[in-house]
Scaffold this motif. Structure first.
Motif, short mmCIF file in Angstrom:
data_model
loop_
_atom_site.label_atom_id
_atom_site.label_comp_id
_atom_site.label_asym_id
_atom_site.label_seq_id
_atom_site.Cartn_x
_atom_site.Cartn_y
_atom_site.Cartn_z
N GLY A 128 -4.50 26.71 70.28
CA GLY A 128 -5.14 26.08 71.56
C GLY A 128 -4.02 24.74 71.97
O GLY A 128 -3.33 24.39 70.98
N GLU A 129 -4.35 24.48 73.40
CA GLU A 129 -3.37 23.42 73.76
C GLU A 129 -3.62 22.13 72.94
O GLU A 129 -4.88 21.71 72.64
CB GLU A 129 -3.62 23.01 74.95
CG GLU A 129 -2.78 22.03 75.77
CD GLU A 129 -2.96 21.84 77.16
OE1 GLU A 129 -2.26 21.11 77.75
OE2 GLU A 129 -3.97 22.68 77.82
N ASN A 130 -2.66 21.35 72.39
CA ASN A 130 -2.72 20.08 71.75
C ASN A 130 -3.66 20.19 70.46
O ASN A 130 -4.39 19.42 69.91
CB ASN A 130 -3.54 19.09 72.45
CG ASN A 130 -2.62 18.61 73.82
OD1 ASN A 130 -1.39 18.76 73.65
ND2 ASN A 130 -3.16 18.35 74.93
N ALA A 131 -3.44 21.43 69.67
CA ALA A 131 -4.15 21.60 68.66
C ALA A 131 -3.41 20.95 67.48
O ALA A 131 -2.46 21.78 66.55
CB ALA A 131 -4.11 23.32 68.37
N VAL A 185 2.53 18.10 64.21
CA VAL A 185 2.94 19.33 64.80
C VAL A 185 1.83 19.92 65.23
O VAL A 185 0.65 19.96 64.98
CB VAL A 185 3.62 20.21 63.82
CG1 VAL A 185 3.93 21.80 64.33
CG2 VAL A 185 4.71 19.84 63.16
N ASN A 186 1.99 20.39 66.65
CA ASN A 186 0.87 20.99 67.64
C ASN A 186 1.01 22.41 67.31
O ASN A 186 2.19 23.05 67.57
CB ASN A 186 1.30 20.67 69.03
CG ASN A 186 0.21 21.42 69.92
OD1 ASN A 186 -0.99 22.09 69.33
ND2 ASN A 186 0.21 21.23 71.24
N LEU A 187 -0.01 23.26 66.90
CA LEU A 187 -0.11 24.67 66.56
C LEU A 187 -0.60 25.23 67.81
O LEU A 187 -1.78 25.39 68.07
CB LEU A 187 -0.89 24.94 65.42
CG LEU A 187 -0.38 24.42 63.99
CD1 LEU A 187 -1.19 25.01 62.86
CD2 LEU A 187 1.18 24.61 63.97
N GLY A 188 0.48 25.48 68.54
CA GLY A 188 0.03 26.26 70.10
C GLY A 188 -0.77 27.60 70.13
O GLY A 188 -1.67 27.93 70.93
N ARG A 189 -0.83 28.18 68.72
CA ARG A 189 -1.65 29.49 68.80
C ARG A 189 -2.99 29.28 68.62
O ARG A 189 -3.91 30.07 68.96
CB ARG A 189 -0.94 30.10 67.20
CG ARG A 189 -1.82 31.48 66.95
CD ARG A 189 -1.15 32.56 67.87
NE ARG A 189 0.29 32.67 67.66
CZ ARG A 189 1.37 33.26 68.35
NH1 ARG A 189 0.59 33.98 69.61
NH2 ARG A 189 2.37 33.51 68.19
N ASN A 233 7.27 30.14 64.28
CA ASN A 233 7.19 31.14 65.42
C ASN A 233 5.78 31.84 65.24
O ASN A 233 5.10 31.79 66.34
CB ASN A 233 8.13 32.32 65.11
CG ASN A 233 7.93 33.40 66.02
OD1 ASN A 233 7.66 34.34 65.62
ND2 ASN A 233 8.46 33.22 67.27
N LEU A 234 5.18 32.01 64.43
CA LEU A 234 3.79 32.66 63.96
C LEU A 234 2.75 31.76 64.60
O LEU A 234 1.83 32.16 65.19
CB LEU A 234 3.65 33.01 62.63
CG LEU A 234 1.97 33.50 62.32
CD1 LEU A 234 1.99 34.86 62.83
CD2 LEU A 234 1.79 33.81 60.71
N THR A 235 3.07 30.50 64.44
CA THR A 235 1.93 29.53 64.82
C THR A 235 1.96 28.86 66.44
O THR A 235 1.53 28.25 66.69
CB THR A 235 1.64 28.51 64.05
OG1 THR A 235 2.71 27.68 63.74
CG2 THR A 235 1.10 29.02 62.42
N ALA A 236 3.05 29.35 66.83
CA ALA A 236 3.63 28.73 68.18
C ALA A 236 3.70 27.31 67.95
O ALA A 236 3.20 26.51 68.90
CB ALA A 236 2.81 29.18 69.38
N ALA A 237 4.24 26.76 67.03
CA ALA A 237 4.26 25.35 66.60
C ALA A 237 5.54 24.35 67.62
O ALA A 237 6.50 25.30 67.78
CB ALA A 237 4.62 25.18 65.24
N THR A 238 5.04 23.22 67.88
CA THR A 238 6.03 22.48 68.36
C THR A 238 6.56 21.73 67.24
O THR A 238 5.91 20.81 66.62
CB THR A 238 5.30 21.78 69.57
OG1 THR A 238 4.37 20.95 68.81
CG2 THR A 238 4.78 22.43 70.61
N ALA A 239 8.09 21.74 67.29
CA ALA A 239 8.74 20.89 66.41
C ALA A 239 9.96 20.89 66.61
O ALA A 239 10.50 21.99 67.42
CB ALA A 239 8.51 21.59 64.79
N ASP A 240 10.79 19.75 66.22
CA ASP A 240 12.07 19.70 66.75
C ASP A 240 13.06 20.50 65.90
O ASP A 240 14.15 19.89 65.45
CB ASP A 240 12.57 18.24 66.85
CG ASP A 240 13.78 17.78 67.52
OD1 ASP A 240 14.01 18.62 68.40
OD2 ASP A 240 14.58 16.93 66.89
#
Length: 368
Positions: free
Chosen positions: A339-342, A333-337, A283-290
């Motif tokens: 930037g895009e595709n981070a 894992v992309n950390l949206g916090r 949540n904190l890092t706005a991560a994308t994970a399943d």
């Protein structure tokens, strides 16, 4: 970014393995005792073996540069385990993981003054030091119990319209599940404990497993994910709902910076934890994970520290996640916090962006 000379090291967050039933007060998250099962030891040892194959074996393309193997160099390792809440389970899990990571080897031996060579006990088993993180001394791995501000956040979530709507959605399912719950409360506030009971019984109780409709575990898991996702996350990065990871950040930063410092021997840091900090981290890092809530037993998050690439002057981190034993491999894992595709982030950026989210000195012996 391209890894030029191999990894400098890795920081792991690892959940414990399969355990017996676990009850926690849904208002305060004060826990009951529980114990690691034989299955849990197998899960953790298998995870340790996978980490060995990926990060320790010299033949692996992602091996940590200069790490000692098959005999561990304890100066290269920092292993910590949450000893609060599910503490014995987490400590035992870390012990089982270590046996998979550094299995017995006859190379672990000593030659005595009289010329006798002694191989370590049980064929060279390596007993590596594990720091037991006690809550009354250091709350960094377990900061969400005895915390009035967090309790207030939990109560606010339970009183929200979102929670009320989900509870209404869950009501028919909970009514159908009631005959299997041995008299346990079906109040939606108790949803994690409901799921935990169903999950543990379904794994370890043959008659329960046979009688339970095939979709009920998955449905209970979905509602528990909503429940725990709401408790251990927050709309604001600075929110108290993220406390489970915000108090861990200082120790994580220190480990990552030590790994990046080539004059420091540290190469592998491992934190044995519950599922809660995973939710807060994502949540904190706005991560994308399943995952949207509870990660599975023996899940692992790897923060890899890479040397500077040809075009950069500093180390950078990449984040990967494996959701339990049913997940065959680690996934980026992309950390949206950030930037895009981070998926690759300069270490200094990773630290500076999250440093402002640190709640307080995690060594303080009081919570909230």
């Amino acid at each position: 970014m391209v890894n030029a000379t191999g990894l400098l090291g890795v920081l792991f967050l690892v959940r414990h393995g399969d355990r017996l039933e676990f009850f926690q007060d849904p208002l305060t998250y004060n826990p009951s005792a529980t114990f690691l099962t034989a299955l849990g030891t197998v899960e953790e040892a298998a995870l340790g073996n996978l980490l060995q194959e990926i990060y320790l074996l010299p033949s692996s393309p992602s091996a940590i540069t200069g790490i000692s193997f098959p005999v561990a160099d304890v100066t290269q390792l920092l292993i910590r385990a949450d000893a609060a809440g599910e503490g014995e389970t987490i400590l035992s899990s870390v012990g089982a993981l270590i046996q998979g990571l550094y299995p017995p080897t006859t190379d672990f031996n000593s030659t005595l003054a009289n010329g006798t060579t002694v191989i370590g006990a049980d064929g060279g088993e390596q007993f590596l030091p594990v720091e037991s993180v006690e809550q009354y001394e250091d709350i960094s791995l377990n900061s969400f119990t005895s915390c009035p501000n967090f309790d207030a956040h939990t109560s606010a979530f339970y009183n929200s319209s979102q929670f009320s709507q989900e509870a209404q959605t869950a009501a028919p399912f909970l009514a159908a599940l009631t005959p299997f719950l041995d008299g346990k409360s079906t109040d939606f506030i108790n949803m994690f404990n409901i799921f935990d009971y169903v999950n543990v019984q379904n794994i370890h109780n043959a008659s329960f497993h046979s009688a339970l409709p095939s979709t009920f575990v998955e449905q209970a898991y979905g509602f528990a994910n909503f429940h725990e996702g709401g408790v251990f996350s927050d709309a604001s990065p600075d929110g108290i709902g993220n406390v489970a990871i915000r108090t861990m950040l200082p120790s994580l930063f220190t480990s990552l910076q030590r790994i990046a410092n080539t004059s420091d021997p540290l190469k592998l840091a491992l934190n044995g934890i519950s599922y809660k900090p995973f939710i807060s981290f994502f949540n904190l890092t706005a991560a994308t994970a399943d995952v949207s809530g509870d990660v599975d037993y023996a899940s692992a998050l790897a923060i890899e520290v890479n040397p500077p690439s040809a075009s950069d002057s500093e180390a950078f981190v990449t984040i990967k996640f494996k959701n339990g034993t049913s997940d065959a491999a680690f996934h980026p894992v992309n950390l949206g916090r950030f930037g895009e595709n981070a998926t690759s982030i300069p270490l200094s950026t990773f630290v500076s962006e999250l440093q402002v989210r640190v709640l307080f000195d995690s060594l303080m012996p009081v919570n909230g």
